[in-house]
Design an enzyme around this catalytic site. Structure first.
Site: not given
Length: 310
Positions: A161, A194
């Site tokens: 990430e 997310h």
């Protein structure tokens, strides 16, 4: 006579913005899409699902430098801004200054979590010594390395990430928005990414739809806030290792539980540590991320107004 020149400049700016935003969006879609290429009815925390998804995001993070390279080509960054840094340096992967970049940001985030850390030590029957022994216990680490969920949360997710959402995206955003604005804009991609958890939770059907969306909203908020902090670290230090380590540490700790602190038997001491840690974090935020400690900031050299940004 000047109007065509200004028009060309504006056209070039729009092209640069379009290429940068498109590159960031494609990276988000590729990262999230790679999680769903495996058809499975198993839950997301099943070891088989975890291993497949880890393989997917590792592959995406491996190709993310190619996105930055293509962006530099299409946006003509090297010629326009005379950037003499390598692709890896722009993405924060370099050895110079690696020691302070690995330790000082981690020290900073430790101050932020001072309250939860002290609370955990007070709840441990063996106190601070017990917490330290647990943190240094070889057997504990060995068990962690055999746990697929731990590896995902503490290793694969932070590394992939940060490489994608900080190392690849920030260099693409800085020339368009400047360093300061990029610190606040780029994390929005990270927060939105997310939202894919909504799909999984709706499929499980364990919670009400309103609760699922509320939880996702809260998750968007704190992941975006962390994204701002990670982007700040990246632009200030010029390294990706600091955001990776802080990301891993935050994943291990979770959100500070203020509710349990308020009901703790030693509430005054715990709350004092919460407040002290937060104040130390704020006071030391800029001193511990002073670029002087880390050397050059390659991503900063991409800013249109380097005298102001750097």
């Amino acid at each position: 006579m000047q109007e065509p020149l200004h028009g060309c400049i504006r056209q070039e700016q729009y092209k640069s913005y379009l290429v940068s935003v498109t590159g960031c969006l494609l990276l988000v879609l590729l990262y999230i899409g790679s999680l769903y290429i495996w058809c499975s009815t198993l839950p997301r925390d099943h070891p088989r699902v975890i291993k497949r998804r880890c393989a997917s995001v590792i592959l995406v993070s491996a190709v993310s430098p190619a996105f930055v390279k293509l962006w530099m080509y299409w946006a003509d960054i090297t010629v326009k801004q005379q950037v003499d840094k390598s692709l890896w340096e722009l993405m924060g992967v370099c050895l110079k200054g690696i020691i302070p970049a690995s330790t000082l940001p981690l020290l900073l985030i430790t101050f932020f979590y001072l309250g939860p850390l002290v609370q955990s030590a007070l709840d441990n029957p063996d106190g601070f010594a017990g917490e330290l022994r647990s943190a240094l216990d070889v057997q504990t680490w060995r068990l962690c390395m055999q746990d697929a969920e731990w590896i995902r949360n503490q290793v694969v997710a932070p590394v992939t990430e940060e490489l994608v959402f900080r190392g690849a995206m920030l260099p693409m955003m800085v020339p368009c928005t400047g360093t300061t604005a990029a610190i606040f804009i780029a994390p929005l991609f990270f927060g939105v990414a997310h939202f894919h958890h909504i799909i999984e939770q709706l499929q499980l059907g364990k919670d009400r739809v309103s609760a699922i969306f509320l939880g996702s909203g809260v998750q968007f908020l704190y992941t975006t806030v962390f994204g701002v902090f990670a982007a700040f670290l990246f632009t200030r230090t010029g390294h990706i290792v600091g955001p990776i380590l802080c990301h891993s540490f935050c994943n291990s700790q979770g959100l500070p539980d203020i509710g349990s602190a308020l009901s703790h038997p030693q509430r005054s001491a715990v709350l004092f540590c919460y407040l002290s840690g937060f104040l130390l974090f704020l006071v030391l935020l800029f001193p511990l991320t002073d670029p002087f400690l880390y050397g050059a900031r390659p991503v900063c050299s991409l800013a249109a107004s380097q005298t102001l940004e750097c």
